[in-house]
Design a protein around this motif. Structure first.
Motif, PDB file in Angstrom:
ATOM      1  N   ARG A  24       0.843  -1.200   0.000  1.00 47.53           N
ATOM      2  CA  ARG A  24       0.000   0.000   0.000  1.00 47.53           C
ATOM      3  C   ARG A  24       0.876   1.248   0.000  1.00 47.53           C
ATOM      4  O   ARG A  24       1.997   1.233   0.499  1.00 47.53           O
ATOM      5  CB  ARG A  24      -0.891   0.031   1.258  1.00 47.53           C
ATOM      6  N   ILE A  25       0.307   2.323  -0.550  1.00 46.75           N
ATOM      7  CA  ILE A  25       0.985   3.614  -0.571  1.00 46.75           C
ATOM      8  C   ILE A  25       0.115   4.595   0.201  1.00 46.75           C
ATOM      9  O   ILE A  25      -1.048   4.798  -0.145  1.00 46.75           O
ATOM     10  CB  ILE A  25       1.193   4.091  -2.021  1.00 46.75           C
ATOM     11  N   GLY A  26       0.665   5.135   1.281  1.00 45.90           N
ATOM     12  CA  GLY A  26      -0.072   6.092   2.096  1.00 45.90           C
ATOM     13  C   GLY A  26       0.197   7.500   1.597  1.00 45.90           C
ATOM     14  O   GLY A  26       1.314   7.827   1.193  1.00 45.90           O
ATOM     15  N   LEU A  27      -0.840   8.346   1.619  1.00 45.89           N
ATOM     16  CA  LEU A  27      -0.714   9.703   1.094  1.00 45.89           C
ATOM     17  C   LEU A  27      -1.205  10.726   2.091  1.00 45.89           C
ATOM     18  O   LEU A  27      -2.153  10.489   2.841  1.00 45.89           O
ATOM     19  CB  LEU A  27      -1.526   9.833  -0.202  1.00 45.89           C
ATOM     20  N   ALA A  28      -0.547  11.879   2.084  1.00 44.95           N
ATOM     21  CA  ALA A  28      -0.945  12.994   2.929  1.00 44.95           C
ATOM     22  C   ALA A  28      -0.783  14.269   2.111  1.00 44.95           C
ATOM     23  O   ALA A  28      -0.097  14.279   1.089  1.00 44.95           O
ATOM     24  CB  ALA A  28      -0.074  13.051   4.186  1.00 44.95           C
ATOM     25  N   ALA A  29      -1.412  15.342   2.581  1.00 43.93           N
ATOM     26  CA  ALA A  29      -1.288  16.630   1.892  1.00 43.93           C
ATOM     27  C   ALA A  29      -1.162  17.721   2.929  1.00 43.93           C
ATOM     28  O   ALA A  29      -1.596  17.554   4.079  1.00 43.93           O
ATOM     29  CB  ALA A  29      -2.519  16.875   1.022  1.00 43.93           C
ATOM     30  N   CYS A  30      -0.545  18.840   2.554  1.00 44.93           N
ATOM     31  CA  CYS A  30      -0.504  19.980   3.464  1.00 44.93           C
ATOM     32  C   CYS A  30      -1.159  21.188   2.801  1.00 44.93           C
ATOM     33  O   CYS A  30      -1.403  21.202   1.596  1.00 44.93           O
ATOM     34  CB  CYS A  30       0.931  20.309   3.898  1.00 44.93           C
ATOM     35  N   ASP A  31      -1.450  22.197   3.621  1.00 40.91           N
ATOM     36  CA  ASP A  31      -2.057  23.425   3.131  1.00 40.91           C
ATOM     37  C   ASP A  31      -1.000  24.225   2.361  1.00 40.91           C
ATOM     38  O   ASP A  31       0.199  23.983   2.516  1.00 40.91           O
ATOM     39  CB  ASP A  31      -2.582  24.232   4.321  1.00 40.91           C
ATOM     40  N   THR A  59      -3.664   3.932  -1.169  1.00 38.86           N
ATOM     41  CA  THR A  59      -3.995   3.285  -2.440  1.00 38.86           C
ATOM     42  C   THR A  59      -3.159   2.018  -2.589  1.00 38.86           C
ATOM     43  O   THR A  59      -2.024   1.968  -2.107  1.00 38.86           O
ATOM     44  CB  THR A  59      -3.774   4.266  -3.621  1.00 38.86           C
ATOM     45  N   PRO A  60      -3.710   0.980  -3.205  1.00 37.42           N
ATOM     46  CA  PRO A  60      -2.929  -0.248  -3.377  1.00 37.42           C
ATOM     47  C   PRO A  60      -1.725  -0.005  -4.280  1.00 37.42           C
ATOM     48  O   PRO A  60      -1.820   0.764  -5.236  1.00 37.42           O
ATOM     49  CB  PRO A  60      -3.906  -1.225  -4.048  1.00 37.42           C
ATOM     50  N   ASN A  61      -0.615  -0.659  -3.959  1.00 34.59           N
ATOM     51  CA  ASN A  61       0.571  -0.571  -4.816  1.00 34.59           C
ATOM     52  C   ASN A  61       0.479  -1.710  -5.834  1.00 34.59           C
ATOM     53  O   ASN A  61       1.088  -2.759  -5.675  1.00 34.59           O
ATOM     54  CB  ASN A  61       1.839  -0.692  -3.979  1.00 34.59           C
ATOM     55  N   ASP A  62      -0.318  -1.487  -6.874  1.00 34.14           N
ATOM     56  CA  ASP A  62      -0.484  -2.512  -7.905  1.00 34.14           C
ATOM     57  C   ASP A  62      -0.709  -1.822  -9.248  1.00 34.14           C
ATOM     58  O   ASP A  62      -0.418  -0.642  -9.400  1.00 34.14           O
ATOM     59  CB  ASP A  62      -1.645  -3.464  -7.543  1.00 34.14           C
ATOM     60  N   HIS A  63      -1.268  -2.544 -10.218  1.00 34.56           N
ATOM     61  CA  HIS A  63      -1.421  -2.010 -11.573  1.00 34.56           C
ATOM     62  C   HIS A  63      -2.357  -0.800 -11.642  1.00 34.56           C
ATOM     63  O   HIS A  63      -2.382  -0.098 -12.645  1.00 34.56           O
ATOM     64  CB  HIS A  63      -1.935  -3.107 -12.508  1.00 34.56           C
ATOM     65  N   THR A  64      -3.138  -0.558 -10.566  1.00 33.69           N
ATOM     66  CA  THR A  64      -4.080   0.565 -10.597  1.00 33.69           C
ATOM     67  C   THR A  64      -3.402   1.895 -10.275  1.00 33.69           C
ATOM     68  O   THR A  64      -4.003   2.955 -10.416  1.00 33.69           O
ATOM     69  CB  THR A  64      -5.215   0.358  -9.566  1.00 33.69           C
ATOM     70  N   LYS A  65      -2.125   1.863  -9.828  1.00 38.46           N
ATOM     71  CA  LYS A  65      -1.545   3.093  -9.287  1.00 38.46           C
ATOM     72  C   LYS A  65      -1.269   4.144 -10.356  1.00 38.46           C
ATOM     73  O   LYS A  65      -1.340   5.339 -10.079  1.00 38.46           O
ATOM     74  CB  LYS A  65      -0.313   2.813  -8.441  1.00 38.46           C
ATOM     75  N   ASP A  66      -0.996   3.715 -11.581  1.00 38.14           N
ATOM     76  CA  ASP A  66      -0.728   4.675 -12.648  1.00 38.14           C
ATOM     77  C   ASP A  66      -1.938   5.602 -12.851  1.00 38.14           C
ATOM     78  O   ASP A  66      -1.814   6.822 -12.776  1.00 38.14           O
ATOM     79  CB  ASP A  66      -0.397   3.929 -13.948  1.00 38.14           C
ATOM     80  N   ARG A  70      -6.903   0.121  11.936  1.00 40.25           N
ATOM     81  CA  ARG A  70      -5.593   0.719  12.176  1.00 40.25           C
ATOM     82  C   ARG A  70      -4.687   0.471  10.980  1.00 40.25           C
ATOM     83  O   ARG A  70      -4.017   1.376  10.498  1.00 40.25           O
ATOM     84  CB  ARG A  70      -4.979   0.124  13.443  1.00 40.25           C
ATOM     85  N   LYS A  71      -4.708  -0.774  10.480  1.00 45.98           N
ATOM     86  CA  LYS A  71      -3.925  -1.131   9.294  1.00 45.98           C
ATOM     87  C   LYS A  71      -4.270  -0.188   8.131  1.00 45.98           C
ATOM     88  O   LYS A  71      -3.399   0.271   7.408  1.00 45.98           O
ATOM     89  CB  LYS A  71      -4.226  -2.569   8.868  1.00 45.98           C
ATOM     90  N   ALA A  72      -5.555   0.057   7.960  1.00 46.91           N
ATOM     91  CA  ALA A  72      -6.007   0.886   6.843  1.00 46.91           C
ATOM     92  C   ALA A  72      -5.552   2.331   6.995  1.00 46.91           C
ATOM     93  O   ALA A  72      -5.390   3.037   6.017  1.00 46.91           O
ATOM     94  CB  ALA A  72      -7.526   0.817   6.720  1.00 46.91           C
ATOM     95  N   ARG A  73      -5.361   2.759   8.244  1.00 44.19           N
ATOM     96  CA  ARG A  73      -5.035   4.161   8.456  1.00 44.19           C
ATOM     97  C   ARG A  73      -3.559   4.451   8.655  1.00 44.19           C
ATOM     98  O   ARG A  73      -3.124   5.583   8.504  1.00 44.19           O
ATOM     99  CB  ARG A  73      -5.815   4.694   9.658  1.00 44.19           C
ATOM    100  N   VAL A  74      -2.800   3.409   9.020  1.00 43.82           N
ATOM    101  CA  VAL A  74      -1.417   3.661   9.433  1.00 43.82           C
ATOM    102  C   VAL A  74      -0.574   4.232   8.292  1.00 43.82           C
ATOM    103  O   VAL A  74       0.281   5.079   8.514  1.00 43.82           O
ATOM    104  CB  VAL A  74      -0.774   2.398  10.048  1.00 43.82           C
TER     105      VAL A  74
END
Length: 159
Positions: free
Chosen positions: A21-28, A40-47, A122-126
């Motif tokens: 999985r690839i975790g993402l964050a954003a700032c102001d 997002t899953p780290n697979d063929h959908t990431k492109d 927790r897994k989903a959010r970490v």
């Protein structure tokens, strides 16, 4: 200074790269607060996922966590993360920097343990919280130019 880093203003995308999985964050835009964004899953959908994300957002740069051994040595995971960062740079056309994440993933786990979530939640959010911490420590440090800039891959020669 100022050798093509991510500058000092404008929203950044923070990335916690993982093989699954690839975790993402954003700032102001003022770069005060980083917030969890998505996982997002780290697979063929990431492109398609990242193309859509960059198309609809106004990020001026990307910060990818660089996983290092406690000693500061590079690992197989660091090489994976670098490859991913170079791919993102090519896809987005944005400056992408690597930021040492040695102390952030554990902090994310600890922060969520205190939040009384089920193991599954927790897994989903970490991942996205780890991304938030990578980005927060980067902006707290003043978006330093001496973080490692990843050059986008060279375009193929014309003709």
């Amino acid at each position: 200074g100022g050798a093509g880093g991510v500058g000092l203003r404008g929203p950044l995308l923070g990335v916690d790269y993982g093989t699954k999985r690839i975790g993402l964050a954003a700032c102001d835009p003022g770069r005060v607060i980083a917030s969890p964004l998505d996982t997002t899953p780290n697979d063929h959908t990431k492109d398609a996922y990242f193309r859509a994300l960059f198309a609809r957002s106004s990020f001026v740069g990307v910060v990818v966590g660089l996983p290092l051994h406690a000693s500061g040595e590079e690992s197989d995971m660091s090489r994976e993360a670098r490859k991913f960062a170079a791919w993102l740079a090519g896809l987005s056309g944005l400056p992408v920097v690597m930021w040492d994440e040695r102390y952030t993933s554990h902090a994310a786990e600890d922060a969520l343990l205190g939040a009384k979530l089920s193991k599954k939640k927790r897994k989903a959010r970490v991942d996205r919280v780890a991304a938030q911490m990578i980005l927060q420590t980067f902006i707290d440090a003043g978006s330093p130019d001496d973080s490692r800039l990843v050059a986008p891959p060279e375009p193929p020669p014309a003709g």
